[in-house]
Design a protein around this motif. Structure first.
Motif, mmCIF file in Angstrom:
data_model
loop_
_atom_site.group_PDB
_atom_site.id
_atom_site.type_symbol
_atom_site.label_atom_id
_atom_site.label_comp_id
_atom_site.label_asym_id
_atom_site.label_seq_id
_atom_site.Cartn_x
_atom_site.Cartn_y
_atom_site.Cartn_z
ATOM 1 N N ASP A 92 106.585 36.118 10.037
ATOM 2 C CA ASP A 92 107.066 37.492 9.879
ATOM 3 C C ASP A 92 106.014 38.447 10.425
ATOM 4 O O ASP A 92 104.992 38.018 10.991
ATOM 5 N N LEU A 93 106.246 39.747 10.276
ATOM 6 C CA LEU A 93 105.361 40.729 10.890
ATOM 7 C C LEU A 93 103.962 40.690 10.303
ATOM 8 O O LEU A 93 102.967 40.859 11.014
ATOM 9 N N ASP A 94 103.844 40.455 8.986
ATOM 10 C CA ASP A 94 102.520 40.377 8.366
ATOM 11 C C ASP A 94 101.707 39.218 8.935
ATOM 12 O O ASP A 94 100.540 39.380 9.305
ATOM 13 N N LEU A 95 102.311 38.029 8.987
ATOM 14 C CA LEU A 95 101.604 36.868 9.515
ATOM 15 C C LEU A 95 101.290 37.058 10.991
ATOM 16 O O LEU A 95 100.221 36.651 11.471
ATOM 17 N N LEU A 96 102.191 37.701 11.717
ATOM 18 C CA LEU A 96 101.965 37.954 13.132
ATOM 19 C C LEU A 96 100.712 38.801 13.339
ATOM 20 O O LEU A 96 99.883 38.503 14.211
ATOM 21 N N VAL A 97 100.545 39.842 12.514
ATOM 22 C CA VAL A 97 99.354 40.693 12.637
ATOM 23 C C VAL A 97 98.089 39.909 12.285
ATOM 24 O O VAL A 97 97.053 40.056 12.949
ATOM 25 N N HIS A 98 98.158 39.051 11.281
ATOM 26 C CA HIS A 98 96.996 38.218 10.943
ATOM 27 C C HIS A 98 96.609 37.335 12.130
ATOM 28 O O HIS A 98 95.421 37.162 12.430
ATOM 29 N N LEU A 99 97.593 36.779 12.816
ATOM 30 C CA LEU A 99 97.313 35.931 13.977
ATOM 31 C C LEU A 99 96.711 36.740 15.122
ATOM 32 O O LEU A 99 95.814 36.262 15.825
ATOM 33 N N ILE A 100 97.194 37.963 15.305
ATOM 34 C CA ILE A 100 96.643 38.832 16.349
ATOM 35 C C ILE A 100 95.167 39.096 16.091
ATOM 36 O O ILE A 100 94.321 38.949 16.972
ATOM 37 N N VAL A 101 94.849 39.486 14.860
ATOM 38 C CA VAL A 101 93.460 39.808 14.520
ATOM 39 C C VAL A 101 92.578 38.562 14.608
ATOM 40 O O VAL A 101 91.455 38.609 15.127
ATOM 41 N N GLN A 102 93.087 37.427 14.146
ATOM 42 C CA GLN A 102 92.297 36.198 14.114
ATOM 43 C C GLN A 102 91.953 35.694 15.507
ATOM 44 O O GLN A 102 90.851 35.190 15.742
ATOM 45 N N HIS A 103 92.877 35.843 16.457
ATOM 46 C CA HIS A 103 92.682 35.237 17.777
ATOM 47 C C HIS A 103 92.483 36.263 18.894
ATOM 48 O O HIS A 103 92.475 35.893 20.071
ATOM 49 N N TYR A 104 92.290 37.532 18.522
ATOM 50 C CA TYR A 104 92.251 38.591 19.537
ATOM 51 C C TYR A 104 91.155 38.378 20.580
ATOM 52 O O TYR A 104 91.343 38.667 21.766
ATOM 53 N N ASP A 105 90.007 37.863 20.162
ATOM 54 C CA ASP A 105 88.897 37.646 21.097
ATOM 55 C C ASP A 105 89.250 36.648 22.193
ATOM 56 O O ASP A 105 88.640 36.651 23.264
ATOM 57 N N GLN A 106 90.224 35.787 21.926
ATOM 58 C CA GLN A 106 90.619 34.771 22.911
ATOM 59 C C GLN A 106 91.821 35.211 23.759
ATOM 60 O O GLN A 106 92.277 34.447 24.618
ATOM 61 N N PHE A 107 92.334 36.420 23.542
ATOM 62 C CA PHE A 107 93.489 36.877 24.315
ATOM 63 C C PHE A 107 93.091 37.166 25.761
ATOM 64 O O PHE A 107 91.982 37.644 26.031
ATOM 65 N N ASP A 108 94.022 36.925 26.684
ATOM 66 C CA ASP A 108 93.801 37.308 28.083
ATOM 67 C C ASP A 108 94.068 38.808 28.225
ATOM 68 O O ASP A 108 94.651 39.444 27.335
ATOM 69 N N PRO A 109 93.641 39.430 29.324
ATOM 70 C CA PRO A 109 93.791 40.887 29.481
ATOM 71 C C PRO A 109 95.230 41.374 29.360
ATOM 72 O O PRO A 109 95.472 42.456 28.799
ATOM 73 N N ASP A 110 96.203 40.606 29.866
ATOM 74 C CA ASP A 110 97.594 41.045 29.781
ATOM 75 C C ASP A 110 98.062 41.143 28.332
ATOM 76 O O ASP A 110 98.784 42.079 27.961
ATOM 77 N N THR A 111 97.642 40.180 27.507
ATOM 78 C CA THR A 111 98.049 40.196 26.096
ATOM 79 C C THR A 111 97.349 41.322 25.351
ATOM 80 O O THR A 111 97.963 42.019 24.539
ATOM 81 N N ARG A 112 96.067 41.534 25.636
ATOM 82 C CA ARG A 112 95.345 42.631 24.982
ATOM 83 C C ARG A 112 95.952 43.983 25.331
ATOM 84 O O ARG A 112 95.946 44.904 24.510
ATOM 85 N N SER A 113 96.471 44.116 26.546
ATOM 86 C CA SER A 113 97.045 45.400 26.956
ATOM 87 C C SER A 113 98.298 45.746 26.153
ATOM 88 O O SER A 113 98.665 46.918 26.038
ATOM 89 N N LEU A 114 98.964 44.738 25.585
ATOM 90 C CA LEU A 114 100.147 44.998 24.766
ATOM 91 C C LEU A 114 99.770 45.632 23.432
ATOM 92 O O LEU A 114 100.472 46.515 22.926
#
Length: 341
Positions: free
Chosen positions: A309-331
């Motif tokens: 759900d949206l809560d878990l999705l945000v946790h995943l974003i914060v947890q793995h943000y350092d490993q995101f590629d530039p296109d994903t970070r731009s979103l």
């Protein structure tokens, strides 16, 4: 005729009562027509109790609490028992659906040792308001992590759809900000809670194509390679993730993404499960959350299936943000902030 100041004093308070961590009590609040608080160990406080007596009860019942916690919690419990009034407005939040529910308090403080939450008040729930309907200023006001707090000023007006009655001088009188003993830990919790909700706002603002790109980007940040299925009828699969990017190596993860406000039901989950092969793993992403029956279908699936759900999705974003590629970070552009420990 009443004077403006007398009319203003007749306007009822508006209280926020949180429905537990991640809103796990929200459905019970709705089903039982109540708002309730925890701290069951302090026992019955129906009889008159001053703030110092309440602090002593909390210290005795919860010996591991810090003094600052005792003071903050005592203030919230005291308000719930003594300052809430029949006829006051009350609002609570469901973080899964991102909706606030507004109602009126219909009882005095009640205690029942038989209930899951001993301290409660009865409520007549009246309407549901999407978080997206509120201004950023009101969203920020509602973001406090306190279990209970009084909502005043512009946020009061926006939520209730009213204008505060002018005082005799003709100006609008906003209540002062609530004075809370804000320790560093409490400030940090408030900051994290508000940040979490604002990231959810950013995610919710994406269109459905951007949402699919975001989910694929999260999986790449977790070490998988992804394929987005062609647009059009996808037979319940939007993304395929695997170690080789071709879906030939295990684990092969099939992902369905639903970017809408309504919760997914059991039939949608059954349809998705029906399209999984024996060695497939499943991810079902729904920004509108999932019904109880949908969660039950996921639990009994023969294929491993995770609902996001949206809560878990945000946790995943914060947890793995350092490993995101530039296109994903731009979103979802985020900035790291350091906090003293």
């Amino acid at each position: 005729m009443n004077s403006p100041r007398l009319i203003e004093k007749m306007e009822n308070n508006l209280w926020m009562v949180r429905s537990g961590e991640s809103g796990y009590l929200f459905e019970k609040f709705m089903e039982q027509n109540i708002v309730a608080i925890g701290w069951n160990e302090i026992g019955d406080i129906t009889k008159k109790l001053d703030l110092e007596d309440l602090k002593h009860k909390i210290q005795t019942s919860y010996p591991t609490y810090k003094i600052s916690q005792v003071n903050n919690f005592a203030g919230q419990i005291f308000r719930f028992k003594n300052e809430f009034k029949k006829g006051d407005n009350v609002i609570t939040y469901n973080p899964e659906t991102r909706h606030y529910t507004l109602g009126k308090i219909t009882s005095n403080y009640k205690y029942s040792a038989e209930k899951e939450f001993n301290h409660y008040r009865e409520v007549a729930w009246e309407k549901t308001i999407p978080r997206d309907n509120f201004s950023t200023r009101t969203k920020n006001t509602l973001g406090s992590v306190l279990t209970i707090f009084k909502i005043t000023g512009n946020a009061w007006e926006e939520i209730l759809g009213k204008t505060r009655t002018a005082t005799s001088s003709g100006s609008i009188e906003d209540d002062a900000e609530e004075e809370v003993e804000e320790t560093l830990d409490l400030l940090k919790e408030n900051f994290e809670a508000k940040s979490h909700e604002f990231i959810k706002d950013k995610v919710q603002a994406l269109d459905w194509e951007e949402m699919e790109e975001l989910i694929a980007g999260i999986l790449r940040g977790m070490g998988y390679k992804t394929i987005l299925t062609p647009k059009g009828p996808d037979r319940g699969v939007d993304i395929v993730a695997s170690p080789d990017g071709l879906g030939l190596e295990n684990p092969r993860i099939k992902v369905e993404v639903k970017h809408r406000q309504n919760a997914m039901g059991a039939s949608e989950i059954r349809n998705f499960i029906g399209g999984l092969r024996p060695n497939d793993k499943g991810l079902y992403v729904s920004t509108g959350g999932f019904s109880k029956d949908a969660k039950y279908e996921a639990e009994r699936s023969n294929n491993p299936l995770t609902l996001i759900d949206l809560d878990l999705l945000v946790h995943l974003i914060v947890q793995h943000y350092d490993q995101f590629d530039p296109d994903t970070r731009s979103l979802i552009p985020l900035k790291r902030i350091y906090w003293p420990v």
